[in-house]
Design a protein around this motif. Structure first.
Motif, PDB file in Angstrom:
ATOM      1  N   ALA A   1      38.413  15.579 152.660  1.00 39.46           N
ATOM      2  CA  ALA A   1      39.708  15.409 153.329  1.00 39.46           C
ATOM      3  C   ALA A   1      39.918  13.970 153.763  1.00 39.46           C
ATOM      4  N   ALA A   2      38.871  13.349 154.329  1.00 36.35           N
ATOM      5  CA  ALA A   2      38.984  11.965 154.769  1.00 36.35           C
ATOM      6  C   ALA A   2      39.250  11.044 153.576  1.00 36.35           C
ATOM      7  N   GLY A   3      38.573  11.304 152.457  1.00 38.17           N
ATOM      8  CA  GLY A   3      38.803  10.487 151.267  1.00 38.17           C
ATOM      9  C   GLY A   3      40.219  10.613 150.742  1.00 38.17           C
ATOM     10  N   GLN A   4      40.757  11.826 150.803  1.00 37.04           N
ATOM     11  CA  GLN A   4      42.131  12.034 150.335  1.00 37.04           C
ATOM     12  C   GLN A   4      43.146  11.309 151.213  1.00 37.04           C
ATOM     13  N   LEU A   5      42.795  11.098 152.474  1.00 37.20           N
ATOM     14  CA  LEU A   5      43.684  10.382 153.398  1.00 37.20           C
ATOM     15  C   LEU A   5      43.328   8.889 153.493  1.00 37.20           C
ATOM     16  N   HIS A   6      42.333   8.477 152.705  1.00 37.58           N
ATOM     17  CA  HIS A   6      41.909   7.062 152.672  1.00 37.58           C
ATOM     18  C   HIS A   6      41.497   6.573 154.061  1.00 37.58           C
ATOM     19  N   ARG A   7      40.667   7.373 154.696  1.00 35.00           N
ATOM     20  CA  ARG A   7      40.155   6.993 156.001  1.00 35.00           C
ATOM     21  C   ARG A   7      38.680   7.381 156.082  1.00 35.00           C
ATOM     22  N   SER A   8      37.996   6.966 157.148  1.00 38.83           N
ATOM     23  CA  SER A   8      36.578   7.267 157.306  1.00 38.83           C
ATOM     24  C   SER A   8      36.392   8.720 157.731  1.00 38.83           C
ATOM     25  N   ASN A   9      35.234   9.247 157.409  1.00 44.50           N
ATOM     26  CA  ASN A   9      34.875  10.618 157.789  1.00 44.50           C
ATOM     27  C   ASN A   9      34.186  10.575 159.156  1.00 44.50           C
ATOM     28  N   PRO A  10      34.759  11.217 160.188  1.00 40.14           N
ATOM     29  CA  PRO A  10      34.151  11.138 161.513  1.00 40.14           C
ATOM     30  C   PRO A  10      32.978  12.082 161.724  1.00 40.14           C
ATOM     31  N   MET A  11      32.798  13.083 160.860  1.00 39.23           N
ATOM     32  CA  MET A  11      31.780  14.100 161.131  1.00 39.23           C
ATOM     33  C   MET A  11      30.380  13.539 160.967  1.00 39.23           C
ATOM     34  N   PHE A  12      29.495  13.911 161.886  1.00 35.27           N
ATOM     35  CA  PHE A  12      28.085  13.523 161.802  1.00 35.27           C
ATOM     36  C   PHE A  12      27.470  14.164 160.564  1.00 35.27           C
ATOM     37  N   GLN A  13      26.752  13.376 159.784  1.00 33.59           N
ATOM     38  CA  GLN A  13      26.192  13.858 158.523  1.00 33.59           C
ATOM     39  C   GLN A  13      24.890  14.605 158.765  1.00 33.59           C
ATOM     40  N   THR A  14      24.947  15.917 158.591  1.00 31.39           N
ATOM     41  CA  THR A  14      23.765  16.753 158.776  1.00 31.39           C
ATOM     42  C   THR A  14      24.005  18.105 158.126  1.00 31.39           C
ATOM     43  N   GLY A  15      22.911  18.738 157.729  1.00 34.91           N
ATOM     44  CA  GLY A  15      22.975  20.109 157.234  1.00 34.91           C
ATOM     45  C   GLY A  15      22.565  21.110 158.291  1.00 34.91           C
ATOM     46  N   GLY A  16      22.327  20.642 159.531  1.00 32.77           N
ATOM     47  CA  GLY A  16      21.864  21.520 160.596  1.00 32.77           C
ATOM     48  C   GLY A  16      22.959  21.793 161.622  1.00 32.77           C
ATOM     49  N   CYS A  17      23.269  23.043 161.847  1.00 31.15           N
ATOM     50  CA  CYS A  17      24.353  23.395 162.769  1.00 31.15           C
ATOM     51  C   CYS A  17      24.064  22.935 164.195  1.00 31.15           C
ATOM     52  N   LEU A  18      22.860  23.216 164.687  1.00 34.79           N
ATOM     53  CA  LEU A  18      22.544  22.875 166.065  1.00 34.79           C
ATOM     54  C   LEU A  18      22.317  21.371 166.222  1.00 34.79           C
ATOM     55  N   ARG A  19      21.834  20.735 165.183  1.00 39.49           N
ATOM     56  CA  ARG A  19      21.749  19.275 165.185  1.00 39.49           C
ATOM     57  C   ARG A  19      23.151  18.680 165.283  1.00 39.49           C
ATOM     58  N   HIS A  20      24.077  19.251 164.570  1.00 40.92           N
ATOM     59  CA  HIS A  20      25.462  18.789 164.635  1.00 40.92           C
ATOM     60  C   HIS A  20      26.002  18.920 166.053  1.00 40.92           C
ATOM     61  N   TRP A  21      25.733  20.059 166.684  1.00 41.58           N
ATOM     62  CA  TRP A  21      26.191  20.268 168.068  1.00 41.58           C
ATOM     63  C   TRP A  21      25.661  19.174 168.984  1.00 41.58           C
ATOM     64  N   GLN A  22      24.395  18.815 168.797  1.00 42.74           N
ATOM     65  CA  GLN A  22      23.769  17.802 169.642  1.00 42.74           C
ATOM     66  C   GLN A  22      24.371  16.414 169.430  1.00 42.74           C
ATOM     67  N   MET A  23      24.757  16.100 168.203  1.00 45.62           N
ATOM     68  CA  MET A  23      25.114  14.730 167.862  1.00 45.62           C
ATOM     69  C   MET A  23      26.621  14.467 167.796  1.00 45.62           C
ATOM     70  N   ALA A  24      27.430  15.501 167.848  1.00 46.96           N
ATOM     71  CA  ALA A  24      28.870  15.336 167.609  1.00 46.96           C
ATOM     72  C   ALA A  24      29.537  14.420 168.623  1.00 46.96           C
ATOM     73  N   GLU A  25      29.167  14.524 169.892  1.00 47.54           N
ATOM     74  CA  GLU A  25      29.819  13.694 170.907  1.00 47.54           C
ATOM     75  C   GLU A  25      29.554  12.210 170.661  1.00 47.54           C
ATOM     76  N   GLY A  26      28.383  11.890 170.110  1.00 48.43           N
ATOM     77  CA  GLY A  26      28.080  10.506 169.783  1.00 48.43           C
ATOM     78  C   GLY A  26      28.982   9.937 168.705  1.00 48.43           C
ATOM     79  N   GLN A  27      29.637  10.828 167.952  1.00 47.12           N
ATOM     80  CA  GLN A  27      30.596  10.417 166.923  1.00 47.12           C
ATOM     81  C   GLN A  27      32.016  10.300 167.481  1.00 47.12           C
TER      82      GLN A  27
END
Length: 264
Positions: A155-181
């Protein structure tokens, strides 16, 4: 009457809400022939008898998906919608943020293609491995979080902008790191009390214990019901299903919280 955005329970201080609930319960056909269940509409207190009547109402009715109501004697968004109609609870079909609307379109496109694991129950297959590769993983891993990252990246590529989501395959890791993004997090308990906090395009996070989790994308909302698009699931709403599916979940099913990348 519109849902006030919080659980209504014993001790509720808003007399107008209590009296409106009592009047509606008294009109319910399932109580018409039992005067012992009639509530005093002139009394502005939410007490034990009212709680009992609400529990009975919940036992005798189902939500808009035909599923039983939670029999807790409290009025959340789902019970409120059954009492006063779906127009009385928050309804959202679009996000205020272009990226999140594009995210939903990408995810819906993947669901429309009926992506499935090949072979079944393998966490593999061309599409699954494409999702996993977006977070640096090979085939064979659980992929629900990788699916959300792939959709965000596309979606970010289609809008020609950066992807804000933290890159991870772990759901709980994502929860921990999302605010830092720069993302905002909403706790599950806060969303249960007020589903109006949620918006299309947010991600939900479930914690299954032992470091295991599940995640997906909110497509739309109707009060306490979420229409979602999820990877690595199926019609049973498991965390290890074999494809991309559109599901309907109750807000109460989500036990960890929600991540909102809209403001990023």
């Amino acid at each position: 009457m519109q849902y006030p955005g919080r659980l209504i329970k014993v001790g509720e201080s808003d007399a107008a809400i209590v009296q409106a609930l009592k009047a509606r319960l008294n009109r319910d056909p399932s109580f018409a022939n039992d005067p012992k269940l009639r509530l005093d509409e002139s009394n502005p207190q939410f007490g034990p008898k009212m709680r009992q009547v609400i529990k009975l109402f919940q036992a005798r009715h189902v939500d808009s998906q035909g599923r039983p109501l939670k029999q807790d004697g409290e009025v959340g968004a789902i019970t409120w919608a059954v009492l006063f109609g779906e127009q009385s609870v928050p309804q959202q079909g679009l996000s205020a943020y272009p990226l999140l609307n594009q995210l939903i379109q990408v995810a819906a496109g993947e669901e429309a293609r009926r992506v499935r694991e090949i072979p079944p129950d393998s966490n593999r297959g061309p599409d699954v491995e494409r999702y996993l590769a977006s977070v640096g993983l090979s085939g064979g891993y659980s992929w629900c979080c990788a699916f959300t990252y792939y959709c965000f990246k596309t979606a970010a590529g289609q809008l020609h902008r950066s992807n804000p989501m933290f890159q991870t395959g772990g759901c709980l890791r994502h929860w921990q790191m999302a605010e830092g993004q720069g993302a905002q997090r909403i706790l599950a308990a806060d969303a249960r009390a007020n589903p109006g906090l949620l918006q299309p395009g947010m991600l939900f996070i479930m914690d299954h214990g032992g470091g295991l989790g599940h995640t997906g994308i909110i497509e739309s909302l109707l009060g306490g019901l979420l229409t979602t698009i999820e990877g690595n699931t199926d019609a049973s709403r498991t965390r290890e299903g074999g494809g991309v599916y559109r599901l309907v979940r109750k807000v109460g099913e989500i036990n960890k919280g929600y991540i909102d990348y809209g403001p990023c």
